[in-house]
Motif scaffolding. Sequence first.
Motif, PDB file in Angstrom:
ATOM      1  N   TYR A  23      13.516   7.890  66.553  1.00 47.64           N
ATOM      2  CA  TYR A  23      12.092   8.096  66.238  1.00 47.64           C
ATOM      3  C   TYR A  23      11.870   9.390  65.449  1.00 47.64           C
TER       4      TYR A  23
ATOM      5  N   ASP B   1      18.099  13.025  78.945  1.00 46.08           N
ATOM      6  CA  ASP B   1      17.241  11.812  78.986  1.00 46.08           C
ATOM      7  C   ASP B   1      17.550  10.847  77.848  1.00 46.08           C
ATOM      8  N   ASP B   2      18.117  11.344  76.701  1.00 42.67           N
ATOM      9  CA  ASP B   2      18.490  10.433  75.601  1.00 42.67           C
ATOM     10  C   ASP B   2      19.474   9.381  76.113  1.00 42.67           C
TER      11      ASP B   2
ATOM     12  N   HIS C 236      19.626  15.402  73.820  1.00 39.31           N
ATOM     13  CA  HIS C 236      18.851  15.977  74.934  1.00 39.31           C
ATOM     14  C   HIS C 236      19.129  15.245  76.235  1.00 39.31           C
TER      15      HIS C 236
ATOM     16  N   HIS D 279      18.022  14.570  66.836  1.00 35.01           N
ATOM     17  CA  HIS D 279      18.722  13.277  66.864  1.00 35.01           C
ATOM     18  C   HIS D 279      19.389  13.023  65.512  1.00 35.01           C
TER      19      HIS D 279
HETATM   20 ZN   LIG Z   1      16.213  13.322  72.469  1.00 36.01          ZN
END
Ligand SMILES: [Zn+2]
Length: 294
Positions: free
Chosen positions: A143, A24-25, A22, A148
């Motif tokens: 997380y 921002d990752d 995504h 992911h």
């Molecule tokens: Zn992400």
Amino acid sequence: MSEIDNPVTKSTRHVLLSVLAHPDDETFGMGGTLAKYAHEGVDVYLICATRGEVGEMEPQYMEGFNDPAARREYELRCAAKKLGLKDVFFLDYKDSGMAGSVHNQDPESLVAAPLENVAEKVKSYIDRLQPDVILTFDPIGGYRHPDHIKIHDATVLAFQNCLAEGKNGSGIQTEKTCPKKLYFHTIPKGFIKFSVGLLKLIGRDPKKFGKNQDIDLQSIIEVDFPIHAVVNYSKYSSLRNEASACHASQGGTATSGGIMGWLRRIFGAKDLFMRAFPEPKNGDMRENDLFAGI
Ligand SMILES: [Zn+2]
């Protein structure tokens, strides 16, 4: 710096490829590391599987944009510029949201895509960019975000497929250039344990963390991955913070300051990596450079 000022040609520069899910990752996770290498002469590329379509945002961030995906692509391009990335490639899947979200059912979502297809797309960029080092998420996706985890699995498969192609019938390595190293970025468990303690102290439930209360911090500290490399990016912290501020719709401004900024100051400007390839041997020293030995 123009090409004339910089006599180093592409073929002699190291190449780093980060494969993530995504917008921002790249910044919230390993942004410091990407900025460090990009500013120390490495060609740094990013594959971003989705445009973060289901990320929630305040209406003010939608002004001038048709949909959240457009806003988030804009934010990613802003961050990429700050970090010094050479280019960003989208795989055009849709954000699947956290486990159990309705977006998991979208046939265009990343979790709905066959793993082999995602790996094939990643592999096509490996063939084209010929990175020396590849970075991706750890096996629990940091997380436990399903996108992911999918990108972790697809990147590992693409890496293995490259190595397999590089061997001829007798199993001897041919001229084919495959990445020499594969690392998984992992969240410092000390940091999370500290946060869990802090949340309990202030009466908050660590199993319901984050803006959407869908991050279970407790389940993250149950898994510990070995740390094989620690990258100190303190010289580039300000660039990471500037990139973070680009992701305003996702709370990027708050991440640089506030409690997160305070924790980061305590634990230092460091990113932790587990090395998947070459497989670490007993007695290996912990690396502080992802290009060590290349
Ligand atoms: Zn992400």
